[in-house]
Design a protein around this motif. Structure first.
Motif, PDB file in Angstrom:
ATOM      1  N   ARG A  45      71.227 -18.282  46.851  1.00  0.00           N
ATOM      2  CA  ARG A  45      70.209 -18.030  47.853  1.00  0.00           C
ATOM      3  C   ARG A  45      69.003 -17.386  47.176  1.00  0.00           C
ATOM      4  NH1 ARG A  45      73.233 -20.888  50.088  1.00  0.00           N
ATOM      5  NH2 ARG A  45      74.122 -20.740  52.194  1.00  0.00           N
ATOM      6  N   ASN A  46      67.857 -17.422  47.860  1.00  0.00           N
ATOM      7  CA  ASN A  46      66.635 -16.790  47.372  1.00  0.00           C
ATOM      8  C   ASN A  46      66.179 -15.797  48.441  1.00  0.00           C
ATOM      9  OD1 ASN A  46      64.785 -16.668  45.209  1.00  0.00           O
ATOM     10  ND2 ASN A  46      63.287 -17.937  46.289  1.00  0.00           N
ATOM     11  N   PHE A  47      66.722 -14.573  48.380  1.00  0.00           N
ATOM     12  CA  PHE A  47      66.454 -13.542  49.368  1.00  0.00           C
ATOM     13  C   PHE A  47      65.429 -12.535  48.844  1.00  0.00           C
ATOM     14  CE2 PHE A  47      71.072 -14.132  50.857  1.00  0.00           C
ATOM     15  CZ  PHE A  47      70.699 -14.896  51.948  1.00  0.00           C
ATOM     16  N   TRP A  48      64.650 -11.985  49.768  1.00  0.00           N
ATOM     17  CA  TRP A  48      63.843 -10.798  49.478  1.00  0.00           C
ATOM     18  C   TRP A  48      64.509  -9.624  50.178  1.00  0.00           C
ATOM     19  CZ3 TRP A  48      59.356 -10.704  46.467  1.00  0.00           C
ATOM     20  CH2 TRP A  48      58.750  -9.449  46.370  1.00  0.00           C
ATOM     21  N   LEU A  49      64.677  -8.506  49.477  1.00  0.00           N
ATOM     22  CA  LEU A  49      65.301  -7.322  50.066  1.00  0.00           C
ATOM     23  C   LEU A  49      64.250  -6.274  50.433  1.00  0.00           C
ATOM     24  CD1 LEU A  49      68.432  -6.550  47.833  1.00  0.00           C
ATOM     25  CD2 LEU A  49      68.247  -8.065  49.813  1.00  0.00           C
ATOM     26  N   VAL A  50      64.474  -5.596  51.542  1.00  0.00           N
ATOM     27  CA  VAL A  50      63.727  -4.394  51.903  1.00  0.00           C
ATOM     28  C   VAL A  50      64.766  -3.288  52.079  1.00  0.00           C
ATOM     29  CG1 VAL A  50      62.161  -3.298  53.543  1.00  0.00           C
ATOM     30  CG2 VAL A  50      61.920  -5.746  53.034  1.00  0.00           C
ATOM     31  N   VAL A  51      64.701  -2.253  51.229  1.00  0.00           N
ATOM     32  CA  VAL A  51      65.750  -1.233  51.218  1.00  0.00           C
ATOM     33  C   VAL A  51      65.141   0.164  51.261  1.00  0.00           C
ATOM     34  CG1 VAL A  51      67.298  -2.742  49.911  1.00  0.00           C
ATOM     35  CG2 VAL A  51      65.897  -1.086  48.700  1.00  0.00           C
ATOM     36  N   PRO A  52      65.804   1.112  51.923  1.00  0.00           N
ATOM     37  CA  PRO A  52      65.366   2.509  51.897  1.00  0.00           C
ATOM     38  C   PRO A  52      66.128   3.291  50.829  1.00  0.00           C
ATOM     39  CG  PRO A  52      66.989   2.223  53.633  1.00  0.00           C
ATOM     40  CD  PRO A  52      66.889   0.896  52.911  1.00  0.00           C
ATOM     41  N   LEU A  53      65.436   4.205  50.150  1.00  0.00           N
ATOM     42  CA  LEU A  53      66.124   5.098  49.219  1.00  0.00           C
ATOM     43  C   LEU A  53      66.801   6.245  49.951  1.00  0.00           C
ATOM     44  CD1 LEU A  53      63.941   5.535  45.998  1.00  0.00           C
ATOM     45  CD2 LEU A  53      66.326   4.824  46.140  1.00  0.00           C
ATOM     46  N   VAL A  54      66.455   6.427  51.228  1.00  0.00           N
ATOM     47  CA  VAL A  54      67.028   7.518  52.008  1.00  0.00           C
ATOM     48  C   VAL A  54      67.028   7.093  53.478  1.00  0.00           C
ATOM     49  CG1 VAL A  54      64.804   8.682  52.288  1.00  0.00           C
ATOM     50  CG2 VAL A  54      66.926  10.015  52.445  1.00  0.00           C
ATOM     51  N   PHE A  55      67.971   7.637  54.238  1.00  0.00           N
ATOM     52  CA  PHE A  55      68.120   7.247  55.646  1.00  0.00           C
ATOM     53  C   PHE A  55      66.881   7.553  56.478  1.00  0.00           C
ATOM     54  CE2 PHE A  55      70.087  11.452  55.046  1.00  0.00           C
ATOM     55  CZ  PHE A  55      69.352  12.222  55.940  1.00  0.00           C
ATOM     56  N   CYS A  56      66.034   8.507  56.014  1.00  0.00           N
ATOM     57  CA  CYS A  56      64.805   8.832  56.751  1.00  0.00           C
ATOM     58  C   CYS A  56      63.888   7.623  56.901  1.00  0.00           C
ATOM     59  CB  CYS A  56      64.026   9.937  56.031  1.00  0.00           C
ATOM     60  SG  CYS A  56      64.970  11.425  55.690  1.00  0.00           S
ATOM     61  N   GLU A  57      64.048   6.633  56.030  1.00  0.00           N
ATOM     62  CA  GLU A  57      63.190   5.452  56.051  1.00  0.00           C
ATOM     63  C   GLU A  57      63.781   4.296  56.845  1.00  0.00           C
ATOM     64  OE1 GLU A  57      59.987   5.158  54.829  1.00  0.00           O
ATOM     65  OE2 GLU A  57      60.241   7.341  54.682  1.00  0.00           O
ATOM     66  N   ASN A  58      64.929   4.488  57.470  1.00  0.00           N
ATOM     67  CA  ASN A  58      65.544   3.391  58.226  1.00  0.00           C
ATOM     68  C   ASN A  58      64.603   2.854  59.310  1.00  0.00           C
ATOM     69  OD1 ASN A  58      67.871   3.445  56.735  1.00  0.00           O
ATOM     70  ND2 ASN A  58      69.096   4.530  58.256  1.00  0.00           N
ATOM     71  N   ARG A  59      63.919   3.760  60.005  1.00  0.00           N
ATOM     72  CA  ARG A  59      63.026   3.310  61.074  1.00  0.00           C
ATOM     73  C   ARG A  59      61.911   2.434  60.510  1.00  0.00           C
ATOM     74  NH1 ARG A  59      58.132   4.756  62.909  1.00  0.00           N
ATOM     75  NH2 ARG A  59      57.633   4.271  65.108  1.00  0.00           N
TER      76      ARG A  59
END
Length: 550
Positions: free
Chosen positions: A129-143
């Motif tokens: 697959r060719n996915f782009w990821l968006v990830v938070p380094l900390v739970f504060c960024e989940n929103r």
């Protein structure tokens, strides 16, 4: 193995003193296997076990040729094995018991010239697959991750249909107008918006509850996991959101990425909210730069690759009494084919290797790997014992209800996913293989903790057998749900991808089912078909904090 359709039970190994009921057996019926004949003393449900001989308290019960329990009360020949008359017991194991091991590799001449169409990365790996990821380094960024998800998915054509939103809208309308009657069914969703980027298989927005407030080791573990996911061949690029003051820092993440892939050259976009000041300022830049990254990633196209470039995770969940005689051994045959071709497979779930440790120790090609496996298993067991738990607590209510009475019974069947090939390596959670072949990967039995770890250890596809049904999916490695029985495949077609129940009905051998699955897998790896979990948007992602989880 071919099961004769006329048979009501199966003796898996010649030394077993119990058989598995392949169908419901009425009380008083006589069952015959390998020249032995007993009359069942009570009605036996399919998937459960029947004693072939009389047992006294403390006598061993054997399945798959190994010890799986001991009798806790007298058991007559023809009695059903239950939690009331059997307790978990497993053979001792150790390096000093190591025995020579040899195997006969399967004939792969029909497979050697086959290819799949994948995304080639600069390090030589190939993604399915060719996915782009968006990830938070900390739970504060989940929103903020969720805000980006809302902004991107519908406009770019990746949003799931609003089936249930439409249903609620109809219910609201009926309530306001005073209509009565049965509730409306889920509406037929509108046609999905066409994808703007045809060579991007999805933008995967991950969230988690870690990154700060735990120990430094927790922060390190999170960065190791995220780094493993980022270098997975299925990932084209990543957007990382950070608050700024958390324990998990971008420098840690970059260092873990370099450990795994020193020449990593895929886009790594980083945005720190405390540096920007306002949420809108950060998200404006993150959205613009991510969009530009997607434009560049869309230029990549699928190209032919040999099957040796596949890395496949082997997992079971919601297992039943048929798992170890249909779907799991079919995966084992597929694994043997793949590693003979030069591919990589990952057998996880260490709590579900309890009782077959010695066989796996014997199969380790390198004594160092055998020693590492023993160390990881003993460490895991000790951590469980320290909190009053143990591998014997692994079977769930559903497992027991469908015939997996002890952890050793469950484990002996689960281990069959690894086939018979020598073990090329032993990995801790999120470690990457350094050579092709079958690897043992230390994960819990917990479905999502295990699949999350498999993706971080490089799996580009996950094969997931189930006898009871589970929607589990993964945002990075497409997860194939394989039914152990046809009844499940027919009852839950929205989550089951492949039916291995033809082994139970005698319509296919284990080898035929494994090879049919491998052909299907080539189409999946090439993007010609998608898993049910992908269609449903079932993207389960939970990091393991290395606490006791069975």
């Amino acid at each position: 193995m071919t099961i004769q359709t006329s048979r009501s039970c199966l003796r898996i190994h010649p030394t077993d003193n119990v058989v598995v009921a392949l169908q419901d057996i009425p009380k008083g019926d006589c069952i015959t296997t390998d020249g032995l004949s007993v009359r069942v003393t009570q009605s036996v449900a399919a998937k459960h076990k029947v004693a072939l001989e009389a047992l006294t308290i403390g006598d061993p019960v054997r399945m798959y040729g190994v010890l799986v329990g001991k009798a806790t009360q007298p058991i007559a020949a023809g009695d059903t094995i239950t939690t009331f008359n059997l307790r978990h017991e497993a053979e001792p194991y150790g390096l000093t018991r190591r025995r020579p091991y040899s195997w006969h590799a399967p004939d792969v001449s029909d497979w050697e010239t086959l290819t799949f169409a994948g995304y080639h990365r600069s390090d030589g790996s190939v993604g399915t697959r060719n996915f782009w990821l968006v990830v938070p380094l900390v739970f504060c960024e989940n929103r903020n991750v969720e805000m980006m998800k809302a902004a991107f998915e519908r406009e770019l054509g990746y949003a799931q249909p609003d089936t249930y939103v439409d249903q609620v809208r109809q219910l609201v309308q009926a309530y306001r107008t005073g209509q009565t009657g049965p509730a409306p069914a889920a509406a037929i969703p509108e046609a999905a918006r066409p994808r703007l980027f045809p060579n991007i298989d999805g933008i995967q927005f991950l969230t988690h509850e870690q990154g700060c407030g735990g120990t430094n080791a927790d922060a390190d573990s999170l960065c190791q996991l995220l780094a493993g996911c980022i270098v997975n061949p299925n990932v084209a690029g990543v957007t990382v959101l950070s608050l700024g003051c958390q324990k998990s820092q971008i420098d840690q993440l970059r260092a873990e990425i370099r450990k795994r892939q020193p020449g990593f050259d895929r886009p790594l976009l980083y945005f720190d909210q405390q540096t920007y000041g306002t949420e809108s300022a950060m998200l404006t830049d993150a959205i613009r730069d991510t969009f530009n990254g997607l434009v560049a990633a869309n230029a990549q196209t699928r190209q032919p690759a040999p099957l040796s470039r596949l890395s496949v995770g082997l997992k079971c969940g919601g297992s039943d009494g048929f798992s170890g005689i249909s779907a799991n051994p079919a995966l084992g045959h597929l694994s043997d084919l793949l590693v003979t071709l030069g591919g990589t497979t990952l057998l996880a779930e260490f709590p579900e290797l309890c009782g077959v440790e010695q066989e796996l120790i014997d199969r380790c090609a390198n004594p160092t790997d055998a020693d590492r496996f023993v160390g990881l298993m003993q460490q895991y067991a000790a951590q469980a014992a320290a909190v009053g738990a143990g591998f014997d607590m692994n079977p769930s209510v559903g497992n027991i209800r469908d015939g997996l009475i002890t952890d050793a019974i469950k484990s002996a069947g689960a281990a069959r996913k690894g086939g018979y090939a020598p073990i090329a390596g032993v990995l801790d959670y999120t470690d990457l293989p350094t050579r092709p072949g079958l690897h043992l990967l230390c994960t819990p039995g917990n479905d999502v903790l295990a699949t999350t770890g498999m993706a971080a250890s490089g799996a580009t596809l996950i094969l997931f057998t189930t006898g009871l049904g589970t929607p589990t999916g993964n945002p990075i490695a497409p997860t194939v749900k394989i039914a152990t029985n046809t009844r499940l495949a027919d009852r839950m077609p929205d989550i089951i991808d492949f039916d291995a129940g033809l082994v139970i009905s005698g319509q296919e051998t284990i080898e035929q089912t494994g090879e049919r699955l491998l052909r299907w897998l080539i189409d999946l790896a090439s993007g010609h078909i998608r898993t049910k979990a992908e269609d449903l948007g079932q993207n389960d992602f939970i990091p393991w904090q290395r606490g006791v989880n069975l």
